[in-house]
Design a protein around this motif. Structure first.
Motif, PDB file in Angstrom:
ATOM      1  N   ASP A   1       0.759  -1.196  -0.210  1.00 10.00           N
ATOM      2  CA  ASP A   1       0.157  -0.066   0.168  1.00 10.00           C
ATOM      3  C   ASP A   1       0.885   1.152  -0.043  1.00 10.00           C
ATOM      4  O   ASP A   1       1.447   1.591   1.046  1.00 10.00           O
ATOM      5  N   THR A   2       0.925   1.922  -1.194  1.00  6.36           N
ATOM      6  CA  THR A   2       1.777   3.036  -1.167  1.00  6.36           C
ATOM      7  C   THR A   2       0.810   4.453  -1.389  1.00  6.36           C
ATOM      8  O   THR A   2       1.260   5.264  -0.920  1.00  6.36           O
ATOM      9  N   GLY A   3      -0.331   4.023  -1.705  1.00  7.23           N
ATOM     10  CA  GLY A   3      -1.362   5.143  -1.918  1.00  7.23           C
ATOM     11  C   GLY A   3      -2.720   4.673  -1.875  1.00  7.23           C
ATOM     12  O   GLY A   3      -3.556   5.411  -2.077  1.00  7.23           O
TER      13      GLY A   3
ATOM     14  N   PHE B   1       6.632   6.203   1.031  1.00  3.59           N
ATOM     15  CA  PHE B   1       4.962   5.872   0.966  1.00  3.59           C
ATOM     16  C   PHE B   1       4.635   4.485   1.004  1.00  3.59           C
ATOM     17  O   PHE B   1       3.821   4.047   1.874  1.00  3.59           O
TER      18      PHE B   1
ATOM     19  N   MET C   1       1.862  16.486  -3.827  1.00  8.05           N
ATOM     20  CA  MET C   1       1.302  15.450  -4.933  1.00  8.05           C
ATOM     21  C   MET C   1       1.650  16.031  -6.299  1.00  8.05           C
ATOM     22  O   MET C   1       1.096  15.270  -7.160  1.00  8.05           O
TER      23      MET C   1
ATOM     24  N   VAL D   1       6.058  10.290  -5.013  1.00  6.96           N
ATOM     25  CA  VAL D   1       5.981   9.107  -5.464  1.00  6.96           C
ATOM     26  C   VAL D   1       6.641   9.051  -6.760  1.00  6.96           C
ATOM     27  O   VAL D   1       7.584   8.095  -7.094  1.00  6.96           O
TER      28      VAL D   1
ATOM     29  N   LEU E   1      -7.651   6.828  -5.867  1.00 10.48           N
ATOM     30  CA  LEU E   1      -6.254   7.135  -4.901  1.00 10.48           C
ATOM     31  C   LEU E   1      -6.517   8.262  -4.066  1.00 10.48           C
ATOM     32  O   LEU E   1      -5.734   8.505  -3.163  1.00 10.48           O
TER      33      LEU E   1
ATOM     34  N   THR F   1      -7.358   7.641  -0.127  1.00 10.39           N
ATOM     35  CA  THR F   1      -6.475   6.650   0.700  1.00 10.39           C
ATOM     36  C   THR F   1      -4.893   7.292   0.747  1.00 10.39           C
ATOM     37  O   THR F   1      -4.331   7.082   1.640  1.00 10.39           O
ATOM     38  N   THR F   2      -4.378   8.038  -0.245  1.00 14.62           N
ATOM     39  CA  THR F   2      -3.024   8.406  -0.527  1.00 14.62           C
ATOM     40  C   THR F   2      -2.956   9.459   0.788  1.00 14.62           C
ATOM     41  O   THR F   2      -1.802   9.577   1.279  1.00 14.62           O
TER      42      THR F   2
ATOM     43  N   ASN G   1      -0.930   7.596   3.577  1.00 14.12           N
ATOM     44  CA  ASN G   1       0.403   7.400   3.267  1.00 14.12           C
ATOM     45  C   ASN G   1       1.039   8.851   3.363  1.00 14.12           C
ATOM     46  O   ASN G   1       2.322   8.604   3.979  1.00 14.12           O
ATOM     47  N   ALA G   2       0.817   9.841   2.839  1.00 11.30           N
ATOM     48  CA  ALA G   2       1.197  11.000   2.835  1.00 11.30           C
ATOM     49  C   ALA G   2       1.756  11.510   4.222  1.00 11.30           C
ATOM     50  O   ALA G   2       2.532  12.231   4.542  1.00 11.30           O
TER      51      ALA G   2
END
Length: 442
Positions: free
Chosen positions: A163-165, A199, A285, A291, A383, A386-387, A390-391
């Motif tokens: 899970d990166t984003g 991430f 972003m 990323v 995305l 959810t991102t 991660n951020a």
């Protein structure tokens, strides 16, 4: 009294489901370890019969995303460009931990190429269809697409994704599963092909919070029993208002509102808030942000050698990172650090944050395969919510919250960095409430 099914019988059921020509197995797995799985199952059945103490995951049938190294195999990461590369000299650390804990690894699952999309489409190895309205061939979500379908179609009892984003939580939400994204550094990334080291995280998908917690205990190396709900006062949730509620489709909007009402009726305190940290994330972003820059650094050499073998949609996203200046990258990392601190301050007084996992139910695969514009629009939307986690270096879990016999919808419960075990405990309480009450018509 009927005898309990053996572990071998359970494994054979999973293998039969994967081999079913009318099923999604061919689009779900890149490799199946049938012989190894049967032998391991036989060993545990014999150990049980002899009364030998077994490890914590003994007999649990688990699939692993094709992003993790397995000794002697090429980690293809869903890409033809990885064909012929050097095989892995050893198992990824999480694969080693799963084996040591007694998990039976049934196979490697398909994924978005190099984990760089939230939709789950893969032109090289196929895209497994969402279990909801399967005849409509809807996306499974990505990038851990095969991971989700291996569980929904009973080819595995649980799956490990990355899970990166949102690549664990998106397919979980779209397919009606629980998906847990831990605080990134609590699960080791050794032997995992990277997308964005800043991430990237590794987490489980399973039918329940309890199963995700069992797996997280093994993945993190810290088995902790979540605190029983009766020992805590009712939780206070921040209900996030900015960004996450934009462009919700009717099904998600209705289900999310009902879920908030349900939680309020159960005694949870809900407080609506706008987040300054979330409002300022767009800057880090921009044009792929951190990323894309980190992805290009890893891919630059492979793109030079085998760029034509990449999925063009994935390649174009990676190549955006070539345009990023070092000064911009450093400034974005510094801004991220400040926003993480601001977010932690905003969470003071709250047990967790609530938001819809994704804004829409799963769109049809065909609509996205034939239109680059539709693909890009859907990918950004999937995305977006959810991102955030991660951020901002948090942990989060997606719980199915839809009414029975309707399209899957995910509720995200977000925790502060390193609050993984308290979050899992709270999520289990929320899950229990949703299952007990369901929804009323109207």
């Amino acid at each position: 009294m009927a005898l309990a099914p053996t572990i071998r019988a359970k494994v054979e059921d999973c293998l039969e489901n994967a081999a079913n020509p009318r099923g999604e197995g061919s689009n779900t797995f890149t490799r199946i370890y049938a012989d190894e799985a049967k032998l391991t199952a036989d060993y545990f059945d014999q150990a049980l019969a002899l009364g030998i103490e077994l490890p914590p995951l003994a007999g649990m049938v688990v699939s692993i995303k094709d992003l993790f190294d397995v000794t002697g195999e090429v980690t293809r990461a869903g890409s033809r460009a990885r064909t012929g590369e050097e095989p892995a000299p050893r198992d990824a650390e999480i694969v080693r931990r799963l084996r040591e804990a007694g998990a039976i690894i049934i196979g490697r699952t398909t994924m978005t190429e190099f984990a760089f999309s939230g939709l789950g489409l893969n032109p090289h190895f196929g895209t497994p269809a969402n279990p909801w309205e399967r005849d409509q061939r809807r996306i499974p979500g990505g990038s851990s697409s095969g991971a989700a379908i291996s569980v929904t179609d009973r080819m595995a009892e649980a799956a490990i994704g990355t899970d990166t984003g949102g690549s664990v939580r998106i397919p979980a939400a779209l397919c009606g599963l629980v998906g847990f994204k831990p605080t990134a550094r609590t699960v080791p990334l050794q032997g995992t092909l990277p997308l964005s080291p800043s991430f990237d995280s590794i987490g489980p998908l399973a039918p329940s919070v309890g199963e995700c917690a069992r797996l997280y205990g093994v993945l993190s190396g810290h088995n902790v029993s979540p605190q029983p709900p009766s020992m805590r006062p009712p939780a206070t949730f921040m209900v996030l208002k900015n960004q996450v509620l934009e462009d919700l489709d009717a099904q998600v909007a209705r289900t999310y509102e009902q879920t908030l009402n349900l939680l309020s009726d159960l005694g949870f305190k809900l407080v609506e808030r706008h987040s300054g940290a979330v409002a300022n994330l767009a800057e880090i972003m921009q044009d792929g942000g951190i990323v894309a820059a980190e992805a290009f650094e890893w891919h630059e050499t492979l793109l030079g050698r085998k760029g034509a073998a990449y999925d063009p949609r994935v390649r174009s996203r990676i190549e955006r990172g070539a345009k990023h200046r070092a000064a911009d990258y450093i400034r974005r990392l510094q801004l991220r650090t400040r926003l993480i601190s601001e977010w932690e301050r905003e969470l003071t007084g709250f047990d967790a944050v609530l938001a819809p996992t994704v804004p829409t139910i799963a769109p049809r695969i065909g609509e996205l395969e034939t239109s680059d514009e539709a693909y890009s629009r859907a990918n950004l939307l999937m995305l977006r919510n959810t991102t955030i986690v991660n951020a901002l270096d948090g942990c989060a879990i997606s719980l199915p919250c839809q009414e029975p016999a309707t399209a899957p919808v995910g509720l995200t419960v977000i925790g502060a960095s390193r609050s993984d075990w308290p979050l899992l405990s709270l999520a289990a309480e929320v899950e229990s409430g949703i299952k007990a009450v369901r929804f009323k018509d109207g």
